[in-house]
Design a protein around this motif. Sequence first.
Motif, mmCIF file in Angstrom:
data_model
loop_
_atom_site.group_PDB
_atom_site.id
_atom_site.type_symbol
_atom_site.label_atom_id
_atom_site.label_comp_id
_atom_site.label_asym_id
_atom_site.label_seq_id
_atom_site.Cartn_x
_atom_site.Cartn_y
_atom_site.Cartn_z
ATOM 1 N N PRO A 1 4.437 12.206 -5.893
ATOM 2 C CA PRO A 1 3.711 12.209 -7.168
ATOM 3 C C PRO A 1 4.626 12.139 -8.387
ATOM 4 O O PRO A 1 4.254 11.598 -9.412
ATOM 5 C CB PRO A 1 2.966 13.541 -7.130
ATOM 6 C CG PRO A 1 2.864 13.890 -5.691
ATOM 7 C CD PRO A 1 4.050 13.297 -5.010
ATOM 8 N N GLY A 2 5.833 12.642 -8.248
ATOM 9 C CA GLY A 2 6.714 12.636 -9.418
ATOM 10 C C GLY A 2 7.475 11.350 -9.617
ATOM 11 O O GLY A 2 8.289 11.242 -10.522
ATOM 12 N N MET A 3 7.231 10.354 -8.778
ATOM 13 C CA MET A 3 8.040 9.141 -8.877
ATOM 14 C C MET A 3 7.274 8.032 -9.590
ATOM 15 O O MET A 3 6.284 7.518 -9.083
ATOM 16 C CB MET A 3 8.476 8.680 -7.478
ATOM 17 C CG MET A 3 9.407 7.474 -7.518
ATOM 18 S SD MET A 3 9.922 6.930 -5.882
ATOM 19 C CE MET A 3 11.381 7.930 -5.631
ATOM 20 N N ARG A 4 7.739 7.694 -10.781
ATOM 21 C CA ARG A 4 7.124 6.553 -11.473
ATOM 22 C C ARG A 4 7.709 5.261 -10.914
ATOM 23 O O ARG A 4 8.756 5.284 -10.268
ATOM 24 C CB ARG A 4 7.404 6.650 -12.978
ATOM 25 C CG ARG A 4 6.802 7.878 -13.647
ATOM 26 C CD ARG A 4 7.382 8.027 -15.033
ATOM 27 N NE ARG A 4 8.860 7.915 -14.969
ATOM 28 C CZ ARG A 4 9.643 7.920 -16.032
ATOM 29 N NH1 ARG A 4 9.134 8.011 -17.234
ATOM 30 N NH2 ARG A 4 10.960 7.810 -15.888
ATOM 31 N N LEU A 5 7.052 4.154 -11.227
ATOM 32 C CA LEU A 5 7.563 2.879 -10.698
ATOM 33 C C LEU A 5 9.017 2.663 -11.110
ATOM 34 O O LEU A 5 9.844 2.235 -10.316
ATOM 35 C CB LEU A 5 6.702 1.710 -11.186
ATOM 36 C CG LEU A 5 5.338 1.549 -10.518
ATOM 37 C CD1 LEU A 5 4.543 0.436 -11.195
ATOM 38 C CD2 LEU A 5 5.484 1.259 -9.033
ATOM 39 N N MET A 6 9.318 2.981 -12.380
ATOM 40 C CA MET A 6 10.678 2.726 -12.855
ATOM 41 C C MET A 6 11.665 3.802 -12.399
ATOM 42 O O MET A 6 12.820 3.790 -12.817
ATOM 43 C CB MET A 6 10.708 2.535 -14.371
ATOM 44 C CG MET A 6 10.105 1.221 -14.849
ATOM 45 S SD MET A 6 10.761 -0.267 -14.039
ATOM 46 C CE MET A 6 12.121 -0.705 -15.125
ATOM 47 N N ASP A 7 11.208 4.736 -11.544
ATOM 48 C CA ASP A 7 12.142 5.664 -10.909
ATOM 49 C C ASP A 7 12.537 5.176 -9.522
ATOM 50 O O ASP A 7 13.413 5.754 -8.887
ATOM 51 C CB ASP A 7 11.494 7.056 -10.743
ATOM 52 C CG ASP A 7 11.180 7.691 -12.081
ATOM 53 O OD1 ASP A 7 11.913 7.416 -13.046
ATOM 54 O OD2 ASP A 7 10.189 8.447 -12.158
ATOM 55 N N MET A 8 11.836 4.136 -9.035
ATOM 56 C CA MET A 8 12.034 3.734 -7.644
ATOM 57 C C MET A 8 13.423 3.128 -7.445
ATOM 58 O O MET A 8 13.915 2.405 -8.305
ATOM 59 C CB MET A 8 10.997 2.697 -7.223
ATOM 60 C CG MET A 8 9.579 3.209 -7.250
ATOM 61 S SD MET A 8 8.432 2.113 -6.405
ATOM 62 C CE MET A 8 8.787 0.511 -7.068
ATOM 63 N N ALA B 1 0.839 -1.203 0.000
ATOM 64 C CA ALA B 1 0.000 0.000 0.000
ATOM 65 C C ALA B 1 0.872 1.252 0.000
ATOM 66 O O ALA B 1 0.574 2.231 -0.708
ATOM 67 C CB ALA B 1 -0.913 -0.003 1.222
ATOM 68 N N THR B 2 1.954 1.226 0.749
ATOM 69 C CA THR B 2 2.826 2.402 0.809
ATOM 70 C C THR B 2 3.479 2.657 -0.541
ATOM 71 O O THR B 2 3.483 3.780 -1.044
ATOM 72 C CB THR B 2 3.922 2.193 1.872
ATOM 73 O OG1 THR B 2 3.301 1.865 3.111
ATOM 74 C CG2 THR B 2 4.768 3.441 2.037
ATOM 75 N N ILE B 3 4.025 1.598 -1.128
ATOM 76 C CA ILE B 3 4.762 1.800 -2.378
ATOM 77 C C ILE B 3 3.816 2.205 -3.501
ATOM 78 O O ILE B 3 4.117 3.086 -4.296
ATOM 79 C CB ILE B 3 5.557 0.534 -2.750
ATOM 80 C CG1 ILE B 3 6.630 0.260 -1.693
ATOM 81 C CG2 ILE B 3 6.200 0.681 -4.119
ATOM 82 C CD1 ILE B 3 7.367 -1.052 -1.859
ATOM 83 N N LEU B 4 2.649 1.592 -3.549
ATOM 84 C CA LEU B 4 1.769 1.890 -4.674
ATOM 85 C C LEU B 4 1.005 3.195 -4.499
ATOM 86 O O LEU B 4 0.636 3.832 -5.479
ATOM 87 C CB LEU B 4 0.797 0.726 -4.917
ATOM 88 C CG LEU B 4 1.471 -0.579 -5.369
ATOM 89 C CD1 LEU B 4 0.437 -1.641 -5.702
ATOM 90 C CD2 LEU B 4 2.389 -0.356 -6.575
#
Lengths: 552, 386
Positions: free
Chosen positions: A201-208, A193-196
Amino acid sequence: MATTTSDIQTEIDKHDDHAGHDDHHHGPEKGLMRWVKTTNHKDIGTLYLWFAFIMLLVGGAMAMVIRAELFQPGLQLVEPQFFNQMTTLHGLIMVFGAIMPAFVGLANWQIPLMVGAPDMALPRMNNWSFWILPFAGAMLLSTLFMQGGGPAFGWTFYAPLSTTFAPDSTDFFIFAIHMLGFSSIMGAINIIATILNMRAPGMRLMDMPLFVWTWLITAFLLIAAMPVLAGAVTMMLMDRNFGTSFFDAAGGGDPVLFQHIFWFFGHPEVYIMILPAFGVVSQIIPTFARKPLFGYSSMVYATASIALLSFVVWAHHMFLTGMPIAGQMYFMYATIMISVPTGVKVFNWVTTMWRGSMTFEVPMMWAIAFVMLFTIGGFSGLMLGIAPADIQYHDTYFVVAHFHYVLVTGALFSIIAAVFYWLPKWCGRMFNEKLATIHFWWAVISVNVLFFPQHFLGLAGMPRRIPDYALQFSDFNMISSIGGFAFGASFFLLTYIIVDTIRNGKPVKEARVWESAKGLEWTVATPAPLHTFDEAPTRELILAESSHTGSH
Amino acid sequence: MLSTGYSIHSPLRYKLAPFLLMLILIVCLPSMAHADFGVNLPEGVTPISNKIYGLHMTIFWVCVAIGVVVFSVMIYSMIFHRKSKGAVAANFHESTAIELVWTLVPLAILIMIAVPATRVLIDLENTDEAEMTVKITGYQWKWQYEYLDEKISFFSNLAKGAREATRDAEKRGSIDHYLLNVDKRLVLPINKRIRFLMTSNDVIHSWWVRDLGVKQDANPGFINDSWATITKPGIYRGQCAELCGKDHGFMPIVVEAKTQEDYDVWIKEQKAIAAAAAAAGDREWTKDELMVKGQEVYSTSCAACHGVTGQGVPGAFPAMAGSKVVTGDVKEHIKTVMDGRAGTAMQAFKGQLDDAAMAAVITYERNAFGNNTGDLVQPATIKAAR
């Protein structure tokens, strides 16, 4: 480059302001109740880590009993029945009490900091999922003092040894496993829940950062695997107390069914304990190689493929149970396939180091030791995956050596690396670098003296889980025990180093504790204030702090 | 920059030496694999064990080769790509081509390993065309061997004296093959394709003899199979490989491979012994005879759980001394030994002990450990109770 840096500076200043502001208004409660009632991800992370550390020492003490008994042939210190309780509880406590909670502790501390979230998504559940643990752990340990002793059937608790032939305390063991499972599932839900939902807002999944990615995937593994374990122990409970025959052939059941269910949980469980380790190492190596992580996206895909494969290889633990040949072939092929994505990871780490500008601070040394020693564990894993060869390796010390290389020099080393890497950020103090280096070499040498000879013992024919052995195994057992005592002693030094850092460590003021570290956690003040990221970081900051976009 | 950060520079020697040490260790390993001091698998004495050995060495060398390449690159970059040596970090961080190469090359290596592995597996699992069959049953903590074609059956226990030697270093050094010796060996002929059937009477055991290349779980209620053709006469030792409770470490396996002629002689002897045992059950025994025989049976069949002095293990295995069953009704005592106790570790000894042995052990239990009941149980009573 220049503009980016000044942006970061502004951002840090802002956070510093906010932190001071918050502390002023609603600081934490004082004393014990702060820890009992806390919903703060950093406090809960600390609780998890200390709990894991205490359990590590308890489980380690049991390992010392095992190695002391095996120091020479004959029965010297303990009875065989108690020896079996030690091997069983050592395994259970290390897996469920030390490694898993330690990674959840790291996740609690780091994930909100790394995705720019003010806290975990479900803070109250977070408190609950931690506070179940001490009770479950205490219940598990209390079985040792019950009549008939604690569980003595190995951490894999195969039926019918764990059902018809088990001591009465087994029902307490079952309840403890259920509670540990609840805790893990709640922790996993919280992390997903935290990660998703809580990423800046500016962080896409592939920025993680990769640590966040590996934990996201691990959390899904937990949610899928833990209920299966709950099912297995519930069936045990029924067989023991309510006259069912799930695992009893006399009533139409099948003892091998237990192993299928157990390993359907158990194999993903192995990856639950190693994927976050991959994440930790993927954070540390780029920092000290001063070079972006090589092949970020392939690392993400490799992690995901390992996770998927982990659900379809379980019966490679069961090649000798009488599986049909087609089953053995399938499980052999699927198992050795795992070495492909795992190899990709190792190659990526090595390539990240290649033509970097390396320094060897303590966390980096632990990360490098991880890569080397985990790879050795990977090799023996590949050998074990070859079904016909497994005939000679299965249930011997070769297996013991294998899984200690991946879990001690793998998972545990990565946790120690992570603690040295992030501890200065957490408490605003630097550890005693000299002592930590001595500790590193002490631990890394003794752990090899401990586990490397066990390969030889296994190949020479020593079965695992025996309290006494034939005389030809004496020398290697003695060497292994000496390594074991030395490795065990290294944890006194580790305890001292950590306590000394927290109490008297040299204060660190820089937000970016390691000069070349990247990531949002290095943009908040040091020590990290109780509340961070009240305001989400900007997209520019996220990109600038990405360890894999090449903005180094 | 925003912060000075924290970075240390200590002498390289002191940082890297142990890594080099480890590399040396890994390089030395293959040579150790050939040395003969118990660090590697034996080649064994069956076609299957030879093939497994070959497969094992192949995978081992593949792993060594990969390890040398990966660790060399790592160590090279640790030595030469150091900040203290003035190395400036490159900035490359992606290459689909390289990723493809190191996905496909390992895949090709794996296929190269999988082909011979599959061949051995197919051979291993083919138990057809057996010339003789031995059924192996695991018990807590002993093995039963039944020669299905010859109608011979016996139990194989940990050899006498080993249990005492666990607490006595001097004895350990002097007794033959401490913990790897049994009171009665499994005797097999060479050059015959033998099929083994494995099952268990209680928990899961695993029958393992390395030199034969056989390890197979013995599951209660199910039968597994395996096979071996032994090529050399000799004595081959093994152990139970699946945790089966308290005395898991104390149920060894000894196989004695004989030429066909010697094997035939042995079979004849066994049949004579069986006939003599049956005759012994038909006569009246004196108390002394029963007590001597009873102590012998007790130490092999009962002492593991109930203790040499009948003290048991509190909470797990009841004591014999002063036990209600042992000092109470004789019929109840006989019934317990014969049929066991359902839902406990107490086995049914009906099929394990003949009339004389069972009469002797019951007499012994009723008169030893301070249980001076004075009761005498004759083989004829047991025969009637069966």
